[in-house]
Write a protein that holds these residues in place. Structure first.
Motif, mmCIF file in Angstrom:
data_model
loop_
_atom_site.group_PDB
_atom_site.id
_atom_site.type_symbol
_atom_site.label_atom_id
_atom_site.label_comp_id
_atom_site.label_asym_id
_atom_site.label_seq_id
_atom_site.Cartn_x
_atom_site.Cartn_y
_atom_site.Cartn_z
ATOM 1 N N THR A 378 -40.938 10.135 54.646
ATOM 2 C CA THR A 378 -40.413 9.050 54.269
ATOM 3 C C THR A 378 -40.530 8.010 55.276
ATOM 4 O OG1 THR A 378 -38.164 10.019 55.221
ATOM 5 C CG2 THR A 378 -38.494 10.211 52.876
ATOM 6 N N ARG A 379 -40.553 8.281 56.361
ATOM 7 C CA ARG A 379 -41.141 7.087 57.398
ATOM 8 C C ARG A 379 -42.409 6.555 57.007
ATOM 9 N NH1 ARG A 379 -42.731 3.389 58.686
ATOM 10 N NH2 ARG A 379 -43.314 2.665 60.812
ATOM 11 N N LEU A 380 -43.356 7.530 56.797
ATOM 12 C CA LEU A 380 -44.698 7.090 56.381
ATOM 13 C C LEU A 380 -44.714 6.183 55.245
ATOM 14 C CD1 LEU A 380 -47.778 7.197 56.970
ATOM 15 C CD2 LEU A 380 -47.801 9.232 55.629
ATOM 16 N N TRP A 381 -43.783 6.553 54.250
ATOM 17 C CA TRP A 381 -43.711 6.062 52.941
ATOM 18 C C TRP A 381 -43.155 4.620 53.165
ATOM 19 C CZ3 TRP A 381 -44.442 7.919 47.650
ATOM 20 C CH2 TRP A 381 -45.403 8.959 47.554
ATOM 21 N N ASP A 382 -42.341 4.378 54.087
ATOM 22 C CA ASP A 382 -41.954 2.990 54.193
ATOM 23 C C ASP A 382 -42.986 2.063 54.561
ATOM 24 O OD1 ASP A 382 -39.248 3.925 54.300
ATOM 25 O OD2 ASP A 382 -39.155 3.947 56.640
ATOM 26 N N THR A 383 -43.965 2.490 55.172
ATOM 27 C CA THR A 383 -45.118 1.666 55.338
ATOM 28 C C THR A 383 -46.190 1.521 54.146
ATOM 29 O OG1 THR A 383 -45.195 2.115 57.758
ATOM 30 C CG2 THR A 383 -47.324 1.394 56.617
ATOM 31 N N TYR A 384 -46.236 2.646 53.425
ATOM 32 C CA TYR A 384 -46.883 2.696 52.236
ATOM 33 C C TYR A 384 -46.389 1.588 51.181
ATOM 34 C CZ TYR A 384 -49.310 7.345 53.136
ATOM 35 O OH TYR A 384 -50.245 8.202 53.355
ATOM 36 N N LEU A 385 -45.032 1.676 51.175
ATOM 37 C CA LEU A 385 -44.620 0.827 49.851
ATOM 38 C C LEU A 385 -44.391 -0.465 50.299
ATOM 39 C CD1 LEU A 385 -41.740 3.201 48.723
ATOM 40 C CD2 LEU A 385 -44.280 3.173 47.955
ATOM 41 N N ALA A 386 -44.560 -0.781 51.553
ATOM 42 C CA ALA A 386 -44.292 -2.349 52.036
ATOM 43 C C ALA A 386 -45.829 -2.733 51.977
ATOM 44 C CB ALA A 386 -44.031 -2.137 53.802
ATOM 45 N N GLU A 387 -46.767 -2.176 52.098
ATOM 46 C CA GLU A 387 -48.070 -2.374 51.818
ATOM 47 C C GLU A 387 -48.277 -2.996 50.309
ATOM 48 O OE1 GLU A 387 -51.021 -3.057 53.263
ATOM 49 O OE2 GLU A 387 -49.970 -2.753 55.274
#
Length: 458
Positions: A378-387
């Motif tokens: 989920t931490r990794l996906w914070d960055t994914y979705l922010a992109e």
């Protein structure tokens, strides 16, 4: 008197010259300071201040560092691994100077073990530190409490991590599933959830006699894949959870006939399911039971997962169409980027006959969900979705950073050993620290290379 005037003029010119030199070298100085900070990370040194990697000449905001593309924020702990590169170089020199290769390998193992121990010691102080920083919490709260959320500002904040209790709301907004206008948000979510229910009733809750042979085959494949989804997390082995996954995936596949269901999409639902369940269930995921929720809440959670999955995949449609050309294109870019960043590793892999498609295809297909511990996803996906829409291209930099974490190790392996190593990466003890290092290297390389459009042409 004349002598005094001459001396004063000389001093003035000297001060101007110093000021000019200071101005000219400011960017280089800040970048060099960044590299020194990064090099100190694995050697136990603390950071004296913010990590700055930027081309801006004006002072930065005290809490964020901004990306040239979408104003991403960058955390104090988001640092690269130049220290690792230094250690790799030292190990290489020592291995060349000693005839006994085993000694070099043992030193590498010892170095990796020491790094892991250091990571464990600082885990409590670094894990999620950025996401729970009081100043950033205030910024999130301020941004979300206004009448209208500004997507660019939210992306800037979310890039460096989202506080867990705000993640459901932030993810819905980042994906455009929930509208930025707070007055419309509740009504839109209610309508979309009802629409999902209608789709389930129309496509899923029907007998097989009303399905085509292709639809029956697809449903059976989904039924086979759901029990295999995140097998090391007991929560996903619950029958009711697997039925929820099946409903979401089948409904999505029917509504998206250009691709239909492709193995790997089942993994992409899991971060959404965990995040939206966290609004209602507390504690560790391993202790959750979906049966603790009433059917209407489960239905709402499924709907949110369905629509967010749809929004995510809208930006990478050709990743899952016939022959998955989008993934093949990104794997080629990854190969070129690795060649330009770490030519020795690239050359060694080529000499051993290892093709990037043999390991990186799964990385792009499942967005690393099968590679890293699930508690970091989920931490990794914070960055994914922010992109946002830039995610597919930024994945190339993240995966290059991920691969080159083991740069020195890979150069010591033959073809078969590399294949086995890349299929079973030693990441069981990874914490947020290691993940932040991967993201920071990706950010650095993106900043360095992305302004040169032809750098991946070949």
């Amino acid at each position: 008197m004349k002598s005094n005037i001459t001396t004063a003029n000389s001093n003035g010119r000297e001060e101007d010259r110093k000021e000019t030199n200071t101005s000219i070298s400011s960017l280089d100085s800040r970048f060099n300071q960044t590299l020194r900070n990064v090099q100190g990370l694995l050697k136990g040194r603390s950071f004296p201040g913010k990590v700055l990697i930027t081309r801006r000449s004006d002072p930065l905001d005290g809490s964020t560092l901004r990306s040239p593309d979408n104003e991403r924020s960058f955390s104090d702990n988001d640092t690269g691994s130049s220290g690792q590169m230094e250690e790799s170089f030292e190990d290489e020199v020592q291995s060349r100077s000693k005839p006994n290769t085993n000694k070099a390998v043992n030193k590498l193992k010892s170095s990796m073990s020491s790094t892991e121990n250091t990571s464990k010691e600082v885990q409590k102080s670094t894990m999620g530190a950025r996401a729970t920083d009081s100043a950033r919490l205030m910024k999130f709260t301020k941004e979300l409490s206004g009448p209208t959320v500004i997507p660019e500002k939210l992306r800037e904040l979310a890039w460096s991590g989202v506080p867990p209790y705000l993640r459901p709301t932030v993810w819905r907004l980042l994906l455009g599933y929930a509208p930025p206008n707070s007055d419309r948000r509740e009504g839109v979510l209610r309508r979309k959830r009802l629409e999902y229910l209608d789709c389930v009733a129309q496509y899923y809750d029907i007998p097989d006699t009303e399905r085509t042979d292709e639809e029956i085959s697809m449903l059976r494949q989904i039924g086979v894949d759901c029990p295999r989804t995140v097998p090391d997390v007991s929560f996903f082995q619950q029958v009711e959870v697997q039925k929820s996954l099946e409903r979401i995936l089948y409904t999505w596949a029917i509504r998206h006939p250009a691709s239909g269901y492709v193995q790997g999409i089942n993994d992409l639902v899991t971060p959404f399911l965990v995040v939206f369940l966290s609004e209602y269930l507390e504690g560790s995921v391993d202790n959750w039971s979906i049966l603790d929720l009433p059917p209407e809440k489960i239905s709402n959670i499924e709907a949110d997962c369905y629509w967010c999955l749809s929004k995510l995949l809208d930006g990478m449609q050709d990743h899952y169409t016939f022959a998955q050309p989008g993934i093949q294109r990104l794997v080629f870019k990854l190969k070129e980027l690795v060649r330009r960043i770490d030519e020795p590793v690239s050359r060694h892999m080529e000499e051993q006959g290892l093709e990037f498609l043999q390991f990186a295809f799964r990385w792009f297909n499942c967005l690393l969900i099968r590679e890293i511990p699930f508690h970091l996803v989920t931490r990794l996906w914070d960055t994914y979705l922010a992109e946002g829409d830039a995610l597919p291209d930024f994945l190339v930099y993240i995966f290059a950073s991920f691969l080159l974490t083991w740069s020195d190790k890979l150069q010591k392996l033959d073809f078969q050993e590399m294949v086995m190593f890349l299929q079973h990466l030693p990441i069981q003890n990874w914490t947020h620290l290691e993940l932040e290092m991967v993201l920071s290297r990706a950010y650095m390389w993106h900043t360095m290379f992305n302004s040169s459009p032809s750098h991946l042409a070949g």
